[in-house]
Write a protein that holds these residues in place. Structure first.
Motif, PDB file in Angstrom:
ATOM      1  N   GLY A   1       4.011 -14.809 -16.584  1.00  0.00           N
ATOM      2  CA  GLY A   1       5.428 -14.856 -16.398  1.00  0.00           C
ATOM      3  C   GLY A   1       5.937 -13.529 -16.958  1.00  0.00           C
ATOM      4  N   VAL A   2       5.348 -13.095 -18.117  1.00  0.00           N
ATOM      5  CA  VAL A   2       5.791 -11.804 -18.511  1.00  0.00           C
ATOM      6  C   VAL A   2       5.502 -10.715 -17.743  1.00  0.00           C
ATOM      7  CG1 VAL A   2       5.579 -10.197 -20.680  1.00  0.00           C
ATOM      8  CG2 VAL A   2       5.978 -12.725 -21.200  1.00  0.00           C
ATOM      9  N   ASP A   3       4.256 -10.654 -17.138  1.00  0.00           N
ATOM     10  CA  ASP A   3       4.141  -9.381 -16.302  1.00  0.00           C
ATOM     11  C   ASP A   3       4.873  -9.527 -15.071  1.00  0.00           C
ATOM     12  OD1 ASP A   3       1.964  -8.699 -17.902  1.00  0.00           O
ATOM     13  OD2 ASP A   3       0.278  -9.704 -16.778  1.00  0.00           O
ATOM     14  N   GLU A   4       5.228 -10.787 -14.528  1.00  0.00           N
ATOM     15  CA  GLU A   4       6.097 -10.851 -13.436  1.00  0.00           C
ATOM     16  C   GLU A   4       7.641 -10.166 -13.923  1.00  0.00           C
ATOM     17  OE1 GLU A   4       8.833 -12.608 -10.503  1.00  0.00           O
ATOM     18  OE2 GLU A   4       8.867 -13.132 -12.591  1.00  0.00           O
ATOM     19  N   ILE A   5       8.075 -10.725 -14.908  1.00  0.00           N
ATOM     20  CA  ILE A   5       9.359 -10.085 -15.267  1.00  0.00           C
ATOM     21  C   ILE A   5       9.266  -8.415 -15.342  1.00  0.00           C
ATOM     22  CG2 ILE A   5      11.081  -9.987 -17.290  1.00  0.00           C
ATOM     23  CD1 ILE A   5      10.409 -12.826 -18.004  1.00  0.00           C
ATOM     24  N   GLU A   6       8.304  -7.836 -16.077  1.00  0.00           N
ATOM     25  CA  GLU A   6       8.176  -6.530 -16.101  1.00  0.00           C
ATOM     26  C   GLU A   6       8.030  -5.834 -14.804  1.00  0.00           C
ATOM     27  OE1 GLU A   6       7.433  -4.133 -18.931  1.00  0.00           O
ATOM     28  OE2 GLU A   6       7.953  -5.722 -20.326  1.00  0.00           O
ATOM     29  N   THR A   7       7.511  -6.472 -13.728  1.00  0.00           N
ATOM     30  CA  THR A   7       7.275  -5.830 -12.255  1.00  0.00           C
ATOM     31  C   THR A   7       8.390  -6.123 -11.642  1.00  0.00           C
ATOM     32  OG1 THR A   7       4.811  -6.310 -12.729  1.00  0.00           O
ATOM     33  CG2 THR A   7       5.863  -5.976 -10.376  1.00  0.00           C
ATOM     34  N   ARG A   8       8.964  -7.447 -11.572  1.00  0.00           N
ATOM     35  CA  ARG A   8      10.142  -7.725 -10.767  1.00  0.00           C
ATOM     36  C   ARG A   8      11.513  -7.285 -11.294  1.00  0.00           C
ATOM     37  NH1 ARG A   8      13.400 -12.152 -10.210  1.00  0.00           N
ATOM     38  NH2 ARG A   8      12.100 -13.477 -11.825  1.00  0.00           N
ATOM     39  N   ILE A   9      11.673  -7.455 -12.517  1.00  0.00           N
ATOM     40  CA  ILE A   9      13.091  -7.374 -13.066  1.00  0.00           C
ATOM     41  C   ILE A   9      13.102  -5.980 -13.546  1.00  0.00           C
ATOM     42  CG2 ILE A   9      15.087  -8.371 -14.314  1.00  0.00           C
ATOM     43  CD1 ILE A   9      13.625 -11.172 -13.855  1.00  0.00           C
TER      44      ILE A   9
END
Length: 255
Positions: A77-85
């Motif tokens: 989840g954190v990696d996805e936020i860092e990448t997407r947002i």
């Protein structure tokens, strides 16, 4: 007029457990001071409603519904936020729960659930976010502690244990991560009117006791936590580290 020490413009904040209560109030407050906010929770419907409410007020907001008690889900989840947002500049570890019953009857499964929700989540999310912050040489982490980091009441010994752990984990995070440019502090609310405390708010006996026990003689309102959160999120707290800030109407200062 702007106040640079408290201006969060251009910063992004992840607030766990933020679809309602204290978490929502903190997300709303950070957004009002310029931050982009990412709301987190497990109930997608509640998250979407919270996003819509903040968006209607003019905030830049998104949602991420990973489970903070699942280490692998947190990492993804954190990696996805860092990448997407985008980069997480501010983390507010707010997710938590309460369960009240006499200690001699406290169910083991509830004990383990409290530990996962109130302590393990702070470690999981804090570690996952810090790995990104360390590489950038900056970051703010605010762990939500409690007056129960210092005080105890009948029927909530395990909760008290978890909030004491959050206070000391905050100190440990500071000790390890301050050298990398991170400020890690805890915000410790007293008794506030929230869904978590609704049964106590509705109890005339408890409310009467609380008003007599608290120097300010009343319950707190969740918007009264915003100033402390903004302080700990911005430049004003650049040399504040490992500290627990009590916002409690004075209850921890008085017998």
């Amino acid at each position: 007029m702007t106040f640079p020490l408290f201006d969060l413009s251009g910063l992004r904040a992840l607030v766990t457990g933020s679809s309602q209560g204290i978490g929502f109030a903190l997300a709303e407050g950070l957004a009002a001071h310029g931050a982009e906010v990412v709301l987190n929770g497990r109930d997608r419907a509640k998250l979407d409603a919270a996003v819509n409410q903040l968006t209607a007020a003019g905030a830049k907001v998104s949602a991420s519904d990973f489970d903070v008690t699942d280490a692998e889900a947190v990492r993804k989840g954190v990696d996805e936020i860092e990448t997407r947002i985008g980069p997480i500049d501010i983390l507010v570890n707010n997710a938590g729960m309460q369960f009240r019953t006499p200690l001699e009857d406290f169910p083991v499964d509830r004990w383990e659930q409290l530990l996962k929700t109130n302590v393990s989540s702070v470690f999981y999310v804090g570690q996952a976010v810090a790995k990104h912050m360390i590489g950038r040489g900056r970051g703010k982490i605010i762990n939500i502690a409690s007056v129960q980091s210092e005080l105890a009441r009948p029927g909530i010994a395990p909760y008290t244990a978890t909030k004491g752990a959050v206070k000391n984990l905050t100190r440990g995070m500071c000790t390890d991560w301050a050298k990398h440019g991170l400020q890690v502090n805890a915000l410790a609310p007293g008794y506030f009117k929230t869904p978590l405390n609704q049964a106590l708010v509705d109890s005339a006996e408890f409310s009467s006791w609380l008003e007599k026990r608290t120097p300010a003689a009343r319950w707190g309102n969740v918007d009264e936590l915003v100033g402390a959160a903004v302080f700990l999120s911005g430049k004003a707290s650049s040399f504040v580290n490992g500290h627990t800030l009590y916002v409690d109407g004075g209850i921890t200062t008085s017998l």
